[in-house]
Design a protein around this motif. Structure first.
Motif, PDB file in Angstrom:
ATOM      1  N   VAL A 287      -4.307   7.969  -3.636  1.00 35.20           N
ATOM      2  CA  VAL A 287      -4.048   9.319  -4.130  1.00 35.20           C
ATOM      3  C   VAL A 287      -5.040  10.278  -3.487  1.00 35.20           C
ATOM      4  CG1 VAL A 287      -3.076   8.560  -6.336  1.00 35.20           C
ATOM      5  CG2 VAL A 287      -5.528   8.971  -6.151  1.00 35.20           C
TER       6      VAL A 287
ATOM      7  N   VAL B 218       0.857  -1.185   0.000  1.00 30.58           N
ATOM      8  CA  VAL B 218       0.000   0.000   0.000  1.00 30.58           C
ATOM      9  C   VAL B 218       0.896   1.239   0.000  1.00 30.58           C
ATOM     10  CG1 VAL B 218      -0.308  -0.071   2.527  1.00 30.58           C
ATOM     11  CG2 VAL B 218      -1.933   1.199   1.117  1.00 30.58           C
ATOM     12  N   THR B 219       0.578   2.159  -0.938  1.00 35.92           N
ATOM     13  CA  THR B 219       1.340   3.409  -1.051  1.00 35.92           C
ATOM     14  C   THR B 219       0.385   4.593  -1.104  1.00 35.92           C
ATOM     15  OG1 THR B 219       1.385   3.315  -3.482  1.00 35.92           O
ATOM     16  CG2 THR B 219       3.245   2.308  -2.308  1.00 35.92           C
ATOM     17  N   TYR B 220       0.875   5.728  -0.659  1.00 35.20           N
ATOM     18  CA  TYR B 220       0.143   7.001  -0.766  1.00 35.20           C
ATOM     19  C   TYR B 220       1.101   8.011  -1.370  1.00 35.20           C
ATOM     20  CZ  TYR B 220      -2.141  11.368   0.595  1.00 35.20           C
ATOM     21  OH  TYR B 220      -2.707  12.621   0.585  1.00 35.20           O
ATOM     22  N   GLN B 221       0.692   8.589  -2.477  1.00 37.15           N
ATOM     23  CA  GLN B 221       1.517   9.535  -3.231  1.00 37.15           C
ATOM     24  C   GLN B 221       2.885   8.914  -3.560  1.00 37.15           C
ATOM     25  OE1 GLN B 221       1.412  13.088  -0.756  1.00 37.15           O
ATOM     26  NE2 GLN B 221      -0.453  13.793  -1.811  1.00 37.15           N
ATOM     27  N   GLY B 222       2.871   7.638  -3.900  1.00 39.17           N
ATOM     28  CA  GLY B 222       4.079   6.935  -4.310  1.00 39.17           C
ATOM     29  C   GLY B 222       4.986   6.451  -3.191  1.00 39.17           C
ATOM     30  N   LYS B 223       4.615   6.722  -1.946  1.00 39.75           N
ATOM     31  CA  LYS B 223       5.445   6.305  -0.807  1.00 39.75           C
ATOM     32  C   LYS B 223       4.720   5.233   0.000  1.00 39.75           C
ATOM     33  CE  LYS B 223       7.397  10.922  -0.447  1.00 39.75           C
ATOM     34  NZ  LYS B 223       7.246  12.196   0.195  1.00 39.75           N
TER      35      LYS B 223
ATOM     36  N   LYS C 168      -2.719   1.760  -4.569  1.00 40.36           N
ATOM     37  CA  LYS C 168      -2.136   3.079  -4.787  1.00 40.36           C
ATOM     38  C   LYS C 168      -3.150   4.134  -4.355  1.00 40.36           C
ATOM     39  CE  LYS C 168       0.671   1.734  -8.749  1.00 40.36           C
ATOM     40  NZ  LYS C 168       0.955   2.008 -10.179  1.00 40.36           N
TER      41      LYS C 168
ATOM     42  N   GLU D 163      -1.595  -4.210  -5.498  1.00 39.53           N
ATOM     43  CA  GLU D 163      -0.926  -2.926  -5.238  1.00 39.53           C
ATOM     44  C   GLU D 163      -2.022  -1.899  -5.007  1.00 39.53           C
ATOM     45  OE1 GLU D 163       2.476   0.013  -7.088  1.00 39.53           O
ATOM     46  OE2 GLU D 163       1.969  -1.833  -8.144  1.00 39.53           O
TER      47      GLU D 163
END
Length: 139
Positions: free
Chosen positions: A138, A41-46, A136, A134
């Motif tokens: 945003v 899990v990522t938020y704003q690519g991090k 993602k 994945e």
């Protein structure tokens, strides 16, 4: 007589294990099959560390849960540790909180829309061929 006592304790222990394992096998046979699911899990690519992830089946069956590690990686569990997810479509929620020098705050580290099944835009179809997820996030 003393040698019989020495043999009784291990024999009873083995018998107890057989009964215990036999009962747990029957219980597991009654549960629906799950598919092993892992992801990141990522938020704003991090990566989103320590996020709680829930997969809610759209058919109203038992949800699966998971906890992301420091790099955002997670595995999901429905009935037992890392046993996976029921097949089919799921609404996915993610909860993560900001950390401060005093510890974890109650302020969300991600947009609030991801925290509720009724507002999350995340929908995943879990199958044998789609089990590496994945997420993602945003704004």
């Amino acid at each position: 007589m003393h040698s019989i006592r020495l043999l009784m304790k291990p024999a009873l222990t083995v018998l107890g294990l057989i009964v215990f394992l036999g009962c747990s096998v029957n219980r597991d046979a009654d549960l629906p099959p799950t598919i092993s699911v892992s992801g990141v899990v990522t938020y704003q690519g991090k990566p989103v560390p320590d996020a709680s992830i829930m997969f809610y089946p759209t058919e109203g069956r038992k949800p699966a849960t998971g906890k992301a590690d420091a790099s955002g990686k997670f595995e999901l569990s429905t009935f037992g540790k890392n046993d996976g997810v029921l097949a089919g479509e799921h609404k996915v929620t993610v909860n993560a909180y900001q950390t401060t020098s005093e510890g974890v705050s109650m302020k969300s580290a991600i947009p609030v829309k991801y925290t509720n099944p009724s507002s999350t835009p995340l929908v995943v179809n879990v199958s044998e061929s789609e089990n590496e997820i994945e997420l993602k996030l945003v704004d």
